[in-house]
Design a protein around this motif. Structure first.
Motif, PDB file in Angstrom:
ATOM      1  N   THR A  14       0.792  -1.235   0.000  1.00 26.66           N
ATOM      2  CA  THR A  14       0.000   0.000   0.000  1.00 26.66           C
ATOM      3  C   THR A  14       0.820   1.280   0.000  1.00 26.66           C
ATOM      4  OG1 THR A  14      -0.164  -0.043   2.412  1.00 26.66           O
ATOM      5  CG2 THR A  14      -1.934  -1.124   1.168  1.00 26.66           C
ATOM      6  N   GLY A  15       2.151   1.182   0.166  1.00 28.77           N
ATOM      7  CA  GLY A  15       2.925   2.417   0.220  1.00 28.77           C
ATOM      8  C   GLY A  15       4.422   2.203   0.090  1.00 28.77           C
ATOM      9  N   ILE A  16       5.113   3.319  -0.095  1.00 28.93           N
ATOM     10  CA  ILE A  16       6.567   3.314  -0.245  1.00 28.93           C
ATOM     11  C   ILE A  16       7.150   4.477   0.541  1.00 28.93           C
ATOM     12  CG2 ILE A  16       8.487   3.584  -1.875  1.00 28.93           C
ATOM     13  CD1 ILE A  16       6.772   2.316  -4.015  1.00 28.93           C
ATOM     14  N   TYR A  17       8.230   4.202   1.273  1.00 27.29           N
ATOM     15  CA  TYR A  17       8.987   5.247   1.953  1.00 27.29           C
ATOM     16  C   TYR A  17      10.348   5.319   1.285  1.00 27.29           C
ATOM     17  CZ  TYR A  17      11.559   7.916   5.381  1.00 27.29           C
ATOM     18  OH  TYR A  17      12.333   8.875   5.984  1.00 27.29           O
ATOM     19  N   PHE A  18      10.765   6.510   0.877  1.00 25.39           N
ATOM     20  CA  PHE A  18      12.061   6.652   0.235  1.00 25.39           C
ATOM     21  C   PHE A  18      12.729   7.952   0.636  1.00 25.39           C
ATOM     22  CE2 PHE A  18       8.690   7.757  -2.701  1.00 25.39           C
ATOM     23  CZ  PHE A  18       9.020   9.028  -3.135  1.00 25.39           C
ATOM     24  N   PRO A  26       2.666  17.169   1.896  1.00 22.39           N
ATOM     25  CA  PRO A  26       1.702  16.110   2.201  1.00 22.39           C
ATOM     26  C   PRO A  26       0.375  16.419   1.509  1.00 22.39           C
ATOM     27  CG  PRO A  26       2.920  16.679   4.162  1.00 22.39           C
ATOM     28  CD  PRO A  26       3.294  17.694   3.106  1.00 22.39           C
ATOM     29  N   GLY A  27      -0.231  15.380   0.940  1.00 23.20           N
ATOM     30  CA  GLY A  27      -1.478  15.536   0.208  1.00 23.20           C
ATOM     31  C   GLY A  27      -1.271  15.678  -1.295  1.00 23.20           C
ATOM     32  N   SER A  28      -0.042  16.017  -1.717  1.00 28.31           N
ATOM     33  CA  SER A  28       0.212  16.166  -3.152  1.00 28.31           C
ATOM     34  C   SER A  28       0.392  14.798  -3.795  1.00 28.31           C
ATOM     35  CB  SER A  28       1.426  17.054  -3.413  1.00 28.31           C
ATOM     36  OG  SER A  28       2.601  16.467  -2.913  1.00 28.31           O
ATOM     37  N   ARG A  29       0.124  14.745  -5.093  1.00 27.00           N
ATOM     38  CA  ARG A  29       0.300  13.506  -5.854  1.00 27.00           C
ATOM     39  C   ARG A  29       1.651  13.533  -6.546  1.00 27.00           C
ATOM     40  NH1 ARG A  29      -5.178  10.956  -8.116  1.00 27.00           N
ATOM     41  NH2 ARG A  29      -6.315  11.121  -6.166  1.00 27.00           N
ATOM     42  N   VAL A  30       2.302  12.372  -6.563  1.00 34.93           N
ATOM     43  CA  VAL A  30       3.600  12.237  -7.218  1.00 34.93           C
ATOM     44  C   VAL A  30       3.598  10.993  -8.094  1.00 34.93           C
ATOM     45  CG1 VAL A  30       4.930  13.477  -5.461  1.00 34.93           C
ATOM     46  CG2 VAL A  30       4.544  11.043  -5.187  1.00 34.93           C
ATOM     47  N   CYS A  47       4.585   4.034 -10.495  1.00 33.71           N
ATOM     48  CA  CYS A  47       3.641   4.336  -9.418  1.00 33.71           C
ATOM     49  C   CYS A  47       3.071   5.751  -9.493  1.00 33.71           C
ATOM     50  CB  CYS A  47       4.339   4.227  -8.062  1.00 33.71           C
ATOM     51  SG  CYS A  47       5.181   2.688  -7.756  1.00 33.71           S
ATOM     52  N   GLU A  48       1.857   5.856  -9.014  1.00 33.89           N
ATOM     53  CA  GLU A  48       1.274   7.151  -8.677  1.00 33.89           C
ATOM     54  C   GLU A  48       0.966   7.063  -7.191  1.00 33.89           C
ATOM     55  OE1 GLU A  48      -2.299  10.236  -9.832  1.00 33.89           O
ATOM     56  OE2 GLU A  48      -2.531   8.126 -10.355  1.00 33.89           O
ATOM     57  N   GLY A  49       1.370   8.081  -6.440  1.00 33.87           N
ATOM     58  CA  GLY A  49       1.149   8.040  -5.007  1.00 33.87           C
ATOM     59  C   GLY A  49       0.721   9.380  -4.449  1.00 33.87           C
ATOM     60  N   GLU A  50       0.239   9.337  -3.225  1.00 31.75           N
ATOM     61  CA  GLU A  50      -0.106  10.547  -2.492  1.00 31.75           C
ATOM     62  C   GLU A  50       0.858  10.668  -1.319  1.00 31.75           C
ATOM     63  OE1 GLU A  50      -3.641  12.252   0.358  1.00 31.75           O
ATOM     64  OE2 GLU A  50      -4.169  10.820  -1.205  1.00 31.75           O
ATOM     65  N   VAL A  51       1.504  11.805  -1.205  1.00 28.58           N
ATOM     66  CA  VAL A  51       2.458  12.029  -0.122  1.00 28.58           C
ATOM     67  C   VAL A  51       1.690  12.105   1.193  1.00 28.58           C
ATOM     68  CG1 VAL A  51       4.216  13.582   0.809  1.00 28.58           C
ATOM     69  CG2 VAL A  51       4.028  13.249  -1.670  1.00 28.58           C
ATOM     70  N   MET A  63      10.363  10.671   2.477  1.00 23.94           N
ATOM     71  CA  MET A  63       8.985  10.912   2.090  1.00 23.94           C
ATOM     72  C   MET A  63       8.233   9.587   2.041  1.00 23.94           C
ATOM     73  SD  MET A  63       7.688  13.249  -1.089  1.00 23.94           S
ATOM     74  CE  MET A  63       8.562  12.370  -2.344  1.00 23.94           C
ATOM     75  N   ALA A  64       7.073   9.547   2.678  1.00 23.20           N
ATOM     76  CA  ALA A  64       6.215   8.359   2.648  1.00 23.20           C
ATOM     77  C   ALA A  64       5.046   8.650   1.721  1.00 23.20           C
ATOM     78  CB  ALA A  64       5.704   8.033   4.044  1.00 23.20           C
ATOM     79  N   THR A  65       4.737   7.688   0.836  1.00 25.04           N
ATOM     80  CA  THR A  65       3.617   7.849  -0.083  1.00 25.04           C
ATOM     81  C   THR A  65       2.676   6.664   0.022  1.00 25.04           C
ATOM     82  OG1 THR A  65       4.769   6.780  -1.923  1.00 25.04           O
ATOM     83  CG2 THR A  65       5.017   9.155  -1.734  1.00 25.04           C
ATOM     84  N   LYS A  66       1.393   6.954  -0.097  1.00 29.05           N
ATOM     85  CA  LYS A  66       0.371   5.916  -0.203  1.00 29.05           C
ATOM     86  C   LYS A  66       0.203   5.636  -1.690  1.00 29.05           C
ATOM     87  CE  LYS A  66      -3.900   7.151   0.180  1.00 29.05           C
ATOM     88  NZ  LYS A  66      -5.210   7.587   0.688  1.00 29.05           N
TER      89      LYS A  66
END
Length: 92
Positions: A14-18, A26-30, A47-51, A63-66
């Motif tokens: 469900t997520g990645i921390y890098f 936080p809240g932005s899409r990457v 991937c597309e994630g939300e910070v 940075m952690a992303t969902k």
């Protein structure tokens, strides 16, 4: 991620921390790719994630992303990472 490299420190379904050099709010899409090695084959996890969290620990930006969507791509394939291409090839 936009030509900026980073180092993946933790990955789950469900997520990645890098760690990276550029912070996003936080809240932005990457959109980003992660190079992975599976059974001797090099693949890209696109991937597309939300910070969800950004922090600086011991002088290193993390940075952690969902994950919102992701798919595996052959490492030799050039991938245009944008929300339309991710939505079209999303894996559940």
């Amino acid at each position: 991620m936009g030509g900026v490299q980073g180092v993946t420190r933790n990955i789950s379904a469900t997520g990645i921390y890098f760690e990276t050099e550029v912070a996003h709010e936080p809240g932005s899409r990457v959109n980003f790719t992660v190079e992975v090695h599976i059974r001797g084959e090099k693949l890209k996890l696109v991937c597309e994630g939300e910070v969800v969290r950004v922090g600086c620990y011991d002088g290193v930006l993390g940075m952690a992303t969902k994950l919102l969507s992701s798919f595996f791509s052959d490492a030799a394939e050039i991938v245009d990472v944008n929300s339309r291409s991710l939505a079209a090839r999303q894996i559940h």
